[in-house]
Design a protein around this motif. Sequence first.
Motif, PDB file in Angstrom:
ATOM      1  N   UNK A  50     -26.180 -44.757 -27.593  1.00  0.00           N
ATOM      2  CA  UNK A  50     -25.016 -43.935 -27.251  1.00  0.00           C
ATOM      3  C   UNK A  50     -25.231 -43.185 -25.948  1.00  0.00           C
ATOM      4  N   UNK A  51     -26.505 -42.958 -25.587  1.00  0.00           N
ATOM      5  CA  UNK A  51     -26.873 -42.255 -24.351  1.00  0.00           C
ATOM      6  C   UNK A  51     -26.344 -40.827 -24.294  1.00  0.00           C
ATOM      7  N   UNK A  52     -25.977 -40.294 -25.458  1.00  0.00           N
ATOM      8  CA  UNK A  52     -25.460 -38.929 -25.537  1.00  0.00           C
ATOM      9  C   UNK A  52     -26.323 -38.068 -26.452  1.00  0.00           C
ATOM     10  N   UNK A  53     -26.794 -38.655 -27.548  1.00  0.00           N
ATOM     11  CA  UNK A  53     -27.545 -37.885 -28.538  1.00  0.00           C
ATOM     12  C   UNK A  53     -28.895 -37.433 -27.984  1.00  0.00           C
ATOM     13  N   UNK A  54     -29.514 -36.510 -28.685  1.00  0.00           N
ATOM     14  CA  UNK A  54     -30.797 -35.942 -28.267  1.00  0.00           C
ATOM     15  C   UNK A  54     -31.862 -37.038 -28.167  1.00  0.00           C
ATOM     16  N   UNK A  55     -31.896 -37.958 -29.134  1.00  0.00           N
ATOM     17  CA  UNK A  55     -32.903 -39.026 -29.141  1.00  0.00           C
ATOM     18  C   UNK A  55     -32.755 -39.949 -27.943  1.00  0.00           C
ATOM     19  N   UNK A  56     -31.521 -40.320 -27.600  1.00  0.00           N
ATOM     20  CA  UNK A  56     -31.295 -41.190 -26.451  1.00  0.00           C
ATOM     21  C   UNK A  56     -31.738 -40.514 -25.158  1.00  0.00           C
ATOM     22  N   UNK A  57     -31.451 -39.234 -25.035  1.00  0.00           N
ATOM     23  CA  UNK A  57     -31.859 -38.512 -23.824  1.00  0.00           C
ATOM     24  C   UNK A  57     -33.382 -38.416 -23.741  1.00  0.00           C
ATOM     25  N   UNK A  58     -34.032 -38.198 -24.910  1.00  0.00           N
ATOM     26  CA  UNK A  58     -35.495 -38.178 -24.921  1.00  0.00           C
ATOM     27  C   UNK A  58     -36.066 -39.542 -24.532  1.00  0.00           C
ATOM     28  N   UNK A  59     -35.483 -40.606 -25.077  1.00  0.00           N
ATOM     29  CA  UNK A  59     -35.957 -41.960 -24.776  1.00  0.00           C
ATOM     30  C   UNK A  59     -35.796 -42.268 -23.292  1.00  0.00           C
ATOM     31  N   UNK A  63     -35.549 -54.449 -21.338  1.00  0.00           N
ATOM     32  CA  UNK A  63     -35.100 -54.856 -22.671  1.00  0.00           C
ATOM     33  C   UNK A  63     -35.864 -54.132 -23.774  1.00  0.00           C
ATOM     34  N   UNK A  64     -37.178 -53.981 -23.599  1.00  0.00           N
ATOM     35  CA  UNK A  64     -37.985 -53.285 -24.601  1.00  0.00           C
ATOM     36  C   UNK A  64     -37.563 -51.827 -24.713  1.00  0.00           C
ATOM     37  N   UNK A  65     -37.328 -51.197 -23.567  1.00  0.00           N
ATOM     38  CA  UNK A  65     -36.895 -49.806 -23.582  1.00  0.00           C
ATOM     39  C   UNK A  65     -35.549 -49.629 -24.264  1.00  0.00           C
ATOM     40  N   UNK A  66     -34.625 -50.553 -24.006  1.00  0.00           N
ATOM     41  CA  UNK A  66     -33.310 -50.494 -24.648  1.00  0.00           C
ATOM     42  C   UNK A  66     -33.412 -50.763 -26.143  1.00  0.00           C
ATOM     43  N   UNK A  67     -34.273 -51.714 -26.532  1.00  0.00           N
ATOM     44  CA  UNK A  67     -34.493 -52.015 -27.944  1.00  0.00           C
ATOM     45  C   UNK A  67     -35.004 -50.760 -28.652  1.00  0.00           C
ATOM     46  N   UNK A  68     -36.004 -50.118 -28.065  1.00  0.00           N
ATOM     47  CA  UNK A  68     -36.558 -48.908 -28.661  1.00  0.00           C
ATOM     48  C   UNK A  68     -35.507 -47.808 -28.749  1.00  0.00           C
ATOM     49  N   UNK A  69     -34.705 -47.665 -27.702  1.00  0.00           N
ATOM     50  CA  UNK A  69     -33.699 -46.606 -27.669  1.00  0.00           C
ATOM     51  C   UNK A  69     -32.628 -46.815 -28.727  1.00  0.00           C
ATOM     52  N   UNK A  70     -32.170 -48.062 -28.875  1.00  0.00           N
ATOM     53  CA  UNK A  70     -31.125 -48.314 -29.879  1.00  0.00           C
ATOM     54  C   UNK A  70     -31.663 -48.112 -31.290  1.00  0.00           C
ATOM     55  N   UNK A  71     -32.965 -48.302 -31.486  1.00  0.00           N
ATOM     56  CA  UNK A  71     -33.559 -48.081 -32.805  1.00  0.00           C
ATOM     57  C   UNK A  71     -33.616 -46.595 -33.161  1.00  0.00           C
ATOM     58  N   UNK A  72     -33.855 -45.751 -32.164  1.00  0.00           N
ATOM     59  CA  UNK A  72     -33.976 -44.315 -32.455  1.00  0.00           C
ATOM     60  C   UNK A  72     -32.670 -43.557 -32.253  1.00  0.00           C
ATOM     61  N   UNK A  73     -31.646 -44.216 -31.714  1.00  0.00           N
ATOM     62  CA  UNK A  73     -30.358 -43.562 -31.461  1.00  0.00           C
ATOM     63  C   UNK A  73     -29.813 -42.955 -32.744  1.00  0.00           C
ATOM     64  N   UNK A  74     -29.367 -41.717 -32.666  1.00  0.00           N
ATOM     65  CA  UNK A  74     -28.899 -40.991 -33.853  1.00  0.00           C
ATOM     66  C   UNK A  74     -27.547 -41.487 -34.357  1.00  0.00           C
ATOM     67  N   UNK A  75     -26.779 -42.138 -33.493  1.00  0.00           N
ATOM     68  CA  UNK A  75     -25.458 -42.603 -33.889  1.00  0.00           C
ATOM     69  C   UNK A  75     -25.483 -44.021 -34.455  1.00  0.00           C
ATOM     70  N   UNK A  76     -26.566 -44.753 -34.216  1.00  0.00           N
ATOM     71  CA  UNK A  76     -26.630 -46.136 -34.686  1.00  0.00           C
ATOM     72  C   UNK A  76     -25.676 -47.015 -33.894  1.00  0.00           C
ATOM     73  N   UNK A  77     -25.653 -48.287 -34.223  1.00  0.00           N
ATOM     74  CA  UNK A  77     -24.766 -49.199 -33.516  1.00  0.00           C
ATOM     75  C   UNK A  77     -25.518 -50.177 -32.649  1.00  0.00           C
ATOM     76  N   UNK A  78     -24.758 -50.990 -31.904  1.00  0.00           N
ATOM     77  CA  UNK A  78     -25.339 -52.073 -31.118  1.00  0.00           C
ATOM     78  C   UNK A  78     -25.773 -51.632 -29.730  1.00  0.00           C
ATOM     79  N   UNK A  79     -25.346 -50.459 -29.290  1.00  0.00           N
ATOM     80  CA  UNK A  79     -25.706 -49.935 -27.973  1.00  0.00           C
ATOM     81  C   UNK A  79     -26.262 -48.525 -28.130  1.00  0.00           C
TER      82      UNK A  79
END
Length: 329
Positions: free
Chosen positions: A61-70, A43-59
């Motif tokens: 995106x698992x596609x952007x550069x930030x999500x892949x880095x996370x 849950x903590x990892x997902x919380x952190x990932x959604x905060x840095x996700x470049x597309x924003x939103x509730x999930x």
Amino acid sequence: MASFKDVIGHNRIIEYIQTVTIQDRVSHAYILSGEKGSGKKLLAGLFATVLVCEKGGAEPCNVCHSCRQAESGAHPDIFYVKGEKPGVLGVEDIRKQINDTIRIKPYQSRWKVYIVDGAEKMTVQAQNALLKTMEEPPEYAVILLLTENYELLLPTITSRCVMLKLRHLRDTLIRKYLMEVMEVPDYKADLCTAFAQGNLGRAILLANSERFHELREEAIRLLKQFPDMTMEEMIAALKQIREYKLEIEDYLDIIMVWYRDVLLYKATKEIDQVVFREQIKYIREQARKSSYEGIEEILNALERAKARLKANVNFELVMELLFLTMKEN
């Protein structure tokens, strides 16, 4: 890549995280409290990932550069705080990994996230050092404290955090996951679910553990023979159990599930909820011979034995007393 859809249960916490993210109401400090294996890290990892996700939103995106880095653990704005010494987070750990870096603005994201796993391991000095930062945090900072026992944190720490308590999952959810995702046979899923006590992580570990299977078979062998054992055979069995001294809590839990099955069958005469259904012949016979009071006394004796072993009372003495209670009832 992981998403909130991969989390089993904890819907209330997921909805909260998604809501504060979308509505831009993220707090600066959170405590994720739950026992080992409850899903805090996920849950903590997902919380952190959604905060840095470049597309924003509730999930994420698992596609952007930030999500892949996370996902790879290499995001420059997500920090996992660890102690230099095992089992403790000292004041220098907190100063070097949080206090000395938190004033530096995020490298590429809006948020800078610190994840402190095992936060209860912080010394008082370390907690006081963290408190100074939490009193006036930068607007972009989010600190996630993961703990198995939030009561070990200073009240001045907990009062500045949003508390997210991970509750036990329903047995039906755990059993479904074991059978459908892990393809565990139903009899094994029933036993692992009974032992997990609402903890999916523990259920998964048990399902994958050959040692647990060995413990189960040895305990069942003992319980089937126990009513007719002589004193000499009991002493021999006690010596055999020493082999499982390091896993004695699991061993006693198996015995406890057995006697709960006996109690359940005695009360209902039904086998649908019996965990050891394949041993129903022996469960039925034990239920016939034992009184309700006797079964309750055995279950209480098992709880006492577990508590005494945790308090480092002599292993042989504890097990002898337990065996005598089981024999008498």
